[in-house]
Motif scaffolding. Sequence first.
Motif, PDB file in Angstrom:
ATOM      1  N   ILE A   1       0.829  -1.205   0.000  1.00  0.00           N
ATOM      2  CA  ILE A   1       0.000   0.000   0.000  1.00  0.00           C
ATOM      3  C   ILE A   1       0.867   1.260   0.000  1.00  0.00           C
ATOM      4  O   ILE A   1       0.642   2.197  -0.770  1.00  0.00           O
ATOM      5  CB  ILE A   1      -0.924   0.006   1.231  1.00  0.00           C
ATOM      6  CG1 ILE A   1      -2.051  -1.009   1.051  1.00  0.00           C
ATOM      7  CG2 ILE A   1      -1.507   1.387   1.471  1.00  0.00           C
ATOM      8  CD1 ILE A   1      -3.139  -0.575   0.103  1.00  0.00           C
ATOM      9  N   LEU A   2       1.888   1.310   0.863  1.00  0.00           N
ATOM     10  CA  LEU A   2       2.717   2.507   0.969  1.00  0.00           C
ATOM     11  C   LEU A   2       3.518   2.762  -0.307  1.00  0.00           C
ATOM     12  O   LEU A   2       3.781   3.912  -0.669  1.00  0.00           O
ATOM     13  CB  LEU A   2       3.664   2.383   2.162  1.00  0.00           C
ATOM     14  CG  LEU A   2       2.992   2.482   3.534  1.00  0.00           C
ATOM     15  CD1 LEU A   2       4.010   2.266   4.639  1.00  0.00           C
ATOM     16  CD2 LEU A   2       2.292   3.818   3.716  1.00  0.00           C
ATOM     17  N   ASP A   3       3.918   1.707  -0.997  1.00  0.00           N
ATOM     18  CA  ASP A   3       4.631   1.875  -2.258  1.00  0.00           C
ATOM     19  C   ASP A   3       3.796   2.623  -3.290  1.00  0.00           C
ATOM     20  O   ASP A   3       4.335   3.278  -4.186  1.00  0.00           O
ATOM     21  CB  ASP A   3       5.038   0.515  -2.830  1.00  0.00           C
ATOM     22  CG  ASP A   3       6.215  -0.102  -2.090  1.00  0.00           C
ATOM     23  OD1 ASP A   3       6.954   0.646  -1.432  1.00  0.00           O
ATOM     24  OD2 ASP A   3       6.377  -1.331  -2.152  1.00  0.00           O
ATOM     25  N   LEU A   4       2.489   2.524  -3.178  1.00  0.00           N
ATOM     26  CA  LEU A   4       1.605   3.142  -4.166  1.00  0.00           C
ATOM     27  C   LEU A   4       1.309   4.603  -3.868  1.00  0.00           C
ATOM     28  O   LEU A   4       0.725   5.287  -4.706  1.00  0.00           O
ATOM     29  CB  LEU A   4       0.285   2.359  -4.235  1.00  0.00           C
ATOM     30  CG  LEU A   4       0.395   0.925  -4.762  1.00  0.00           C
ATOM     31  CD1 LEU A   4      -0.921   0.188  -4.569  1.00  0.00           C
ATOM     32  CD2 LEU A   4       0.788   0.922  -6.233  1.00  0.00           C
ATOM     33  N   ALA A   5       1.684   5.108  -2.697  1.00  0.00           N
ATOM     34  CA  ALA A   5       1.317   6.483  -2.323  1.00  0.00           C
ATOM     35  C   ALA A   5       2.432   7.138  -1.521  1.00  0.00           C
ATOM     36  O   ALA A   5       2.305   7.364  -0.317  1.00  0.00           O
ATOM     37  CB  ALA A   5       0.024   6.479  -1.520  1.00  0.00           C
ATOM     38  N   PRO A   6       3.563   7.472  -2.156  1.00  0.00           N
ATOM     39  CA  PRO A   6       4.702   8.009  -1.409  1.00  0.00           C
ATOM     40  C   PRO A   6       4.454   9.354  -0.744  1.00  0.00           C
ATOM     41  O   PRO A   6       5.140   9.709   0.210  1.00  0.00           O
ATOM     42  CB  PRO A   6       5.803   8.118  -2.479  1.00  0.00           C
ATOM     43  CG  PRO A   6       5.071   8.170  -3.775  1.00  0.00           C
ATOM     44  CD  PRO A   6       3.857   7.328  -3.594  1.00  0.00           C
ATOM     45  N   HIS A   7       3.469  10.141  -1.230  1.00  0.00           N
ATOM     46  CA  HIS A   7       3.219  11.455  -0.651  1.00  0.00           C
ATOM     47  C   HIS A   7       2.023  11.487   0.290  1.00  0.00           C
ATOM     48  O   HIS A   7       1.743  12.528   0.891  1.00  0.00           O
ATOM     49  CB  HIS A   7       3.000  12.488  -1.764  1.00  0.00           C
ATOM     50  CG  HIS A   7       4.156  12.607  -2.703  1.00  0.00           C
ATOM     51  ND1 HIS A   7       4.133  12.083  -3.981  1.00  0.00           N
ATOM     52  CD2 HIS A   7       5.383  13.154  -2.545  1.00  0.00           C
ATOM     53  CE1 HIS A   7       5.290  12.322  -4.573  1.00  0.00           C
ATOM     54  NE2 HIS A   7       6.068  12.960  -3.728  1.00  0.00           N
ATOM     55  N   SER A   8       1.298  10.407   0.383  1.00  0.00           N
ATOM     56  CA  SER A   8       0.079  10.370   1.204  1.00  0.00           C
ATOM     57  C   SER A   8       0.091   9.116   2.064  1.00  0.00           C
ATOM     58  O   SER A   8      -0.809   8.288   2.022  1.00  0.00           O
ATOM     59  CB  SER A   8      -1.166  10.393   0.308  1.00  0.00           C
ATOM     60  OG  SER A   8      -1.172  11.520  -0.530  1.00  0.00           O
ATOM     61  N   GLN A   9       1.135   9.001   2.895  1.00  0.00           N
ATOM     62  CA  GLN A   9       1.353   7.771   3.624  1.00  0.00           C
ATOM     63  C   GLN A   9       0.259   7.488   4.652  1.00  0.00           C
ATOM     64  O   GLN A   9      -0.236   6.372   4.752  1.00  0.00           O
ATOM     65  CB  GLN A   9       2.721   7.819   4.305  1.00  0.00           C
ATOM     66  CG  GLN A   9       3.889   8.009   3.340  1.00  0.00           C
ATOM     67  CD  GLN A   9       4.329   6.720   2.679  1.00  0.00           C
ATOM     68  OE1 GLN A   9       5.120   5.967   3.229  1.00  0.00           O
ATOM     69  NE2 GLN A   9       3.814   6.461   1.492  1.00  0.00           N
ATOM     70  N   ALA A  10      -0.124   8.508   5.431  1.00  0.00           N
ATOM     71  CA  ALA A  10      -1.177   8.283   6.428  1.00  0.00           C
ATOM     72  C   ALA A  10      -2.510   8.004   5.750  1.00  0.00           C
ATOM     73  O   ALA A  10      -3.305   7.202   6.241  1.00  0.00           O
ATOM     74  CB  ALA A  10      -1.299   9.485   7.360  1.00  0.00           C
ATOM     75  N   THR A  11      -2.752   8.659   4.626  1.00  0.00           N
ATOM     76  CA  THR A  11      -3.982   8.380   3.887  1.00  0.00           C
ATOM     77  C   THR A  11      -3.975   6.942   3.391  1.00  0.00           C
ATOM     78  O   THR A  11      -5.001   6.240   3.471  1.00  0.00           O
ATOM     79  CB  THR A  11      -4.123   9.343   2.700  1.00  0.00           C
ATOM     80  OG1 THR A  11      -4.063  10.694   3.184  1.00  0.00           O
ATOM     81  CG2 THR A  11      -5.441   9.137   1.976  1.00  0.00           C
ATOM     82  N   ALA A  12      -2.834   6.488   2.882  1.00  0.00           N
ATOM     83  CA  ALA A  12      -2.734   5.102   2.404  1.00  0.00           C
ATOM     84  C   ALA A  12      -2.976   4.113   3.536  1.00  0.00           C
ATOM     85  O   ALA A  12      -3.725   3.140   3.388  1.00  0.00           O
ATOM     86  CB  ALA A  12      -1.360   4.868   1.775  1.00  0.00           C
TER      87      ALA A  12
END
Length: 418
Positions: free
Chosen positions: A334-345
Amino acid sequence: METTQTSIFRSARSLRIMTVLAVAAFAAAWNFTFLSPVLKEVAADAGVSKAAAGQLVLVSAVVAVVFLVILGPLSDRYGRRPSLMLGLGAMAAAAFGSAATSSFPVLLGLRAISGVGDALVLPSAYAAVSDYFEGKDREVALNVLLVPLGAAVVAGLPVVVLVSEVTNWHVAFLVFGLFNAGAMAAVPAALPGVTLKRVAHPHLLAHYRESYGEVLGKPAVIPILVAAILGAATWNGMVVYAGSFFEDELGAEGTAKALLFAALGASYVSGGGIGVVLARRLPPWPIAVPSGIAAMALPVLVVSTTAVVPIAVLLALIFAASRAPGVGALNNMILDLAPHSQATAISVHGVVFMTGAAVGAGAGGAAIAIQGYVAMGAVFSLLAAGALFALLAPASMRARSGAMSEAPVEGARLGPSG
């Protein structure tokens, strides 16, 4: 920014960061599983059935789902420390309130507050890893944070059992409230400030659109989320009814039940250690699939072998150990897909996780009412089969996810904010 793998374990600064994040994760996991070993006692004191008491878990999960959607992007916008402090404070307040009442409606309200606390703490604790570590260090650190999740069962649930045996479950809640209050006080002193990874959009609604767009706008995320929700239903459903299963089917009460919970937690922690080793050597997907296979096979085997208690217990321990590496792998995917929105991910993952927990609590209770624990095990094995099917999604989607995981994760710079 800490960038070497050994820094996670040898740097005093990194150890301090990981310790406070681990304590926060432990508190959130303990909060979620707190009622499992005393569900029958709470039901008796509140004057409701065991199935009704299980709704105390359900309401906390439902509230957490709703507030994860709202609060995850705010952690990306305003920083991890405020979210962690507010969440730990909410869980402390709910625990202190629960220590003072046996009213079922009041307990429902307090469990709702505790759900808000979980929604604040879990995504911020996990997203903070990406604020302080990057690359393989981040993958390893996320697997390290699975250890306190298991430790909540190793240490937290036996404490609940033993304190309740010596005094009562109200005092156990008091102990939990004090723990959360202490953790809240430690956050500002132990976590360095960071500069957020991107400048937040001046308009809050636009910030929500950007954050959720980065996470949900990728087709590769769909099978991951499906696997997460069905896997959570399997694992958390088994945990919710574990205390009743130990008593009703294995004849374990009091100290024996506490030891069984401790053994399950120790197995989960051991699985987390295996996950740390695997994360250094493998990408997430090959770790997640074997975990999914174990989750599919073991629930129905556990409930079908109660005539030979040691075999049932051994299978339950293997089930617990196999869970942790899969959770760590899904988090990293999941985190790999959203490097700028980690808490959202992590919040999106948390939403499906809590939804799965609610599904597991409801499905498990219904199965027990209809056909007993064997039906419960069959239902959870079926849900796990769905999770495994999602992980075995078309190769093109897995390739896209794998390509994202090879991209470098943009790091945060230490600074005065957050």
